[in-house]
Design a protein around this motif. Structure first.
Motif, short mmCIF file in Angstrom:
data_model
loop_
_atom_site.label_atom_id
_atom_site.label_comp_id
_atom_site.label_asym_id
_atom_site.label_seq_id
_atom_site.Cartn_x
_atom_site.Cartn_y
_atom_site.Cartn_z
N LYS A 5 0.86 -1.17 0.00
CA LYS A 5 0.00 0.00 0.00
C LYS A 5 0.90 1.24 0.00
O LYS A 5 1.75 1.39 0.88
N ALA A 7 1.11 5.49 -0.29
CA ALA A 7 0.35 6.74 -0.16
C ALA A 7 0.34 7.47 -1.50
O ALA A 7 1.36 7.58 -2.17
N GLU A 12 -2.95 10.37 2.91
CA GLU A 12 -2.84 8.92 3.09
C GLU A 12 -1.63 8.53 3.93
O GLU A 12 -1.53 7.38 4.36
N ALA A 37 -0.12 2.85 4.81
CA ALA A 37 0.54 3.16 3.53
C ALA A 37 1.99 3.55 3.77
O ALA A 37 2.31 4.24 4.74
#
Length: 161
Positions: A5, A7, A12, A37
């Motif tokens: 994950k 950002a 995020e 993230a």
């Protein structure tokens, strides 16, 4: 390298309050697992953390064409970025909630050229984590063949409160 994950905006990334609310090891493990993230620089440069334990972090990277220099080899800045990341994150894993860090200085020694597309592991190990400073070392090796491509050392300033 597995998909993590990443950002896509500042919103995020963990907020400063969130970063300071958990111990560093917990934060690093949550990035490795994909729960939180990771920073976009990892995607940009082709590396990400794959292991985190107290005082030790491993990044996996694959230098691609985008990090080549005019000599058609991996730019020295890429070695520095992945080593700075693994060493500083190793320091991060030693910190309690409420503490942060920043790199004061780091040094790398490149021992050989990494061929583009070769998978490498950068291992950072915290040697000392004190009240105001921390020291870590790092090695950058081929994942498959174990060849040593570079070593590094860093001094980080510990930020509290």
């Amino acid at each position: 390298m597995s998909q993590r994950k990443i950002a896509r905006s500042l919103d995020e990334l963990p907020s400063p309050e969130e970063l300071m609310s958990v111990p560093g090891l917990e934060m690093m493990r949550s990035i490795v697992s994909g729960e939180r993230a990771g920073p976009p620089i990892g995607e940009t440069l082709g590396f990400a953390p794959v292991e985190a334990e107290e005082g030790r972090v491993v990044f996996e990277g694959i230098p691609q064409f985008e990090v080549a220099n005019p000599l058609r080899t991996v730019h020295g800045g890429w070695y520095g970025a992945i080593l700075d990341s693994c060493m500083a994150c190793a320091v991060h894993t030693t910190l309690p909630a409420g503490a942060g860090y920043t790199t004061l200085e780091y040094k790398i020694n490149i021992t050989r050229a990494i061929p583009l597309g070769v998978v490498v592991h950068a291992v950072g190990i915290a040697q000392h984590s004190g009240r105001s400073t921390a020291v870590a070392t790092g090695e950058l090796r081929g994942k498959e063949d174990g060849k040593l491509y570079a070593t590094g050392s860093t001094t980080c300033m510990i930020l509290r409160g």
